[in-house]
Design a protein around this motif. Structure first.
Motif, PDB file in Angstrom:
ATOM      1  N   HIS A 181       1.494  -0.014  -4.026  1.00 12.44           N
ATOM      2  CA  HIS A 181       1.699  -1.418  -3.172  1.00 12.44           C
ATOM      3  C   HIS A 181       3.163  -1.676  -3.054  1.00 12.44           C
ATOM      4  O   HIS A 181       3.755  -2.082  -4.389  1.00 12.44           O
ATOM      5  CB  HIS A 181       0.648  -2.319  -3.927  1.00 12.44           C
TER       6      HIS A 181
ATOM      7  N   ALA B 212      -2.347  -5.971   4.223  1.00 11.04           N
ATOM      8  CA  ALA B 212      -2.626  -5.840   2.773  1.00 11.04           C
ATOM      9  C   ALA B 212      -3.210  -7.123   2.045  1.00 11.04           C
ATOM     10  O   ALA B 212      -4.067  -7.043   1.000  1.00 11.04           O
ATOM     11  CB  ALA B 212      -1.388  -5.607   2.046  1.00 11.04           C
TER      12      ALA B 212
ATOM     13  N   VAL C 117      -4.927  -6.225  -3.244  1.00 11.49           N
ATOM     14  CA  VAL C 117      -4.835  -4.963  -3.253  1.00 11.49           C
ATOM     15  C   VAL C 117      -5.185  -4.493  -4.763  1.00 11.49           C
ATOM     16  O   VAL C 117      -6.175  -3.545  -4.917  1.00 11.49           O
ATOM     17  CB  VAL C 117      -3.416  -4.204  -3.248  1.00 11.49           C
TER      18      VAL C 117
ATOM     19  N   MET D 175       0.804  -1.301  -0.050  1.00 13.52           N
ATOM     20  CA  MET D 175       0.012   0.124  -0.033  1.00 13.52           C
ATOM     21  C   MET D 175       0.835   1.232  -0.118  1.00 13.52           C
ATOM     22  O   MET D 175       2.210   1.275   0.212  1.00 13.52           O
ATOM     23  CB  MET D 175      -1.169  -0.135   1.004  1.00 13.52           C
TER      24      MET D 175
END
Length: 275
Positions: free
Chosen positions: A53, A35, A79, A1
Motif C-alpha cells: 500500500h 483505496a 486496505v 495498493m
C-alpha cells in the motif's frame, strides 16, 4: 495498493489498484478504484498473497489538513482491514521519516537525538506527519486484530538519481532546509529493493522500519553540518565522513536490507546486497 512496476520486476503476478493510470500499467490485472473503498479494495485483494500500500496524499500542502489526514488514514486502515478479513497474511505500507513530526513542524524544534531511529520522540504539528504516525498504529491494530504481519517502511526523500542530484544542489545551497531530517535520502532503486525485502521477510508482527542511504545528501562531512545546523542535538554515536544520520539497524536485522546506491558514487554500490 500494489505499485505494479515495483513488484512485476521482482517476478510477482501483480494486481494494481489506482484512481487512474497516467501511463500504461505493467500490472497483470490493473484496476481503477479508490483505496478508501471497501468494495474496490476487496476486489483488488481477491486471491492475492500479499499487499503493498503506497497510495496517499504525500505532502501537507497538497490538500487541506482535513483532506490530507482523512484520505491517508482512511485508505491505510481500509486496505489493512480488508486484507485482514480476507486472510492476507503479509502487508507492506509506506510510512515516512516525517512520522515523528519534527521535519515538517511549524515550530522551532529539533530532533531529540541523532542518528534518528524508529523510537525517536515525536513532536507532530501537521496533518501529513500525523497521518503517517496513525498509519503505523493501524498496522499494529491489524496485526493484533487479524494476525496480519505488517511492515511500515519509514521512507526519507526517495527519488531517482537524477532527481536526487537536483535536491542535493538545493540542499547544499541551504543545508538548513533538511537538517531536521538529517539530510536523509534513498535512491529509488534501493526503495524498490526495500519493498521487495519487506514483502519477502518472514518477520511476524507489526514493525516500523527506518530507511536511508548510508550517506547524507549534502556533499559535506556530517559532523561539520551538525556543528553548524544542529549544535544542540545530542549525537548518540560518532559519525565519520558523510555518514548517515538515520539508524537502519532494524532494516538490516529484520529485512536483511542494506542500501546499495549513493548519489556520491555514480552507478556504484556502497554496501552489501540484501541477504
Amino acid at each position: 495498493m500494489p505499485r505494479s512496476s515495483v513488484c512485476s520486476r521482482a517476478g510477482y503476478d501483480v494486481t494494481g489498484l489506482s484512481l487512474r493510470y497516467d501511463h500504461t500499467s505493467t500490472a497483470d490485472r490493473p484496476l481503477v478504484g479508490d483505496a478508501r473503498s471497501a468494495t474496490d479494495v476487496a476486489a483488488a485483494l481477491d486471491g492475492v498473497d500479499a499487499v503493498l500500500h503506497l497510495a496517499a496524499i504525500p505532502h501537507p500542502s497538497l490538500g487541506t489538513p482535513e483532506e490530507v489526514f482523512e484520505n491517508n488514514v482512511a485508505a491505510t486502515f481500509n486496505v489493512l482491514a480488508q486484507a485482514g478479513q480476507l486472510e492476507v497474511r503479509r502487508a507492506v505500507i509506506a510510512s515516512s521519516i516525517n512520522a515523528f513530526g519534527v521535519p515538517m513542524n511549524v515550530n522551532d524544534v529539533t530532533p531529540a537525538y541523532y542518528p534518528l531511529d524508529e523510537d525517536v520522540e515525536a513532536d507532530i504539528a501537521d496533518a501529513y506527519s500525523l497521518s503517517k504516525s496513525v498509519d503505523e498504529q493501524s498496522a499494529r491494530m491489524a496485526w493484533r486484530r487479524w494476525g496480519t504481519d505488517v511492515i511500515a517502511l519509514r521512507f526519507p526523500l526517495v527519488k531517482s538519481r537524477e532527481e536526487l542530484l537536483k535536491f542535493a544542489a538545493m540542499a547544499e545551497r541551504d543545508p538548513s532546509m533538511m537538517a531536521r531530517e538529517g539530510w536523509a535520502y534513498l535512491d529509488l532503486r534501493d526503495g524498490v529493493r526495500a519493498i521487495v525485502a519487506a514483502l519477502e521477510s518472514p518477520a511476524a508482527g507489526a514493525h516500523v522500519v527506518g530507511l536511508a542511504a548510508d550517506d547524507i545528501l549534502v556533499d559535506r562531512p556530517t559532523d561539520e553540518l551538525l556543528r553548524e545546523y544542529a549544535p544542540a542535538v545530542p549525537l548518540r554515536r560518532p559519525v565519520q565522513g558523510r555518514a548517515s544520520l538515520v539508524d537502519t539497524t532494524r532494516a538490516q536485522e529484520l529485512l536483511g536490507f542494506r542500501p546499495q546506491y549513493s548519489i556520491h558514487q555514480e552507478d556504484q554500490t556502497v554496501s552489501a546486497t540484501t541477504t
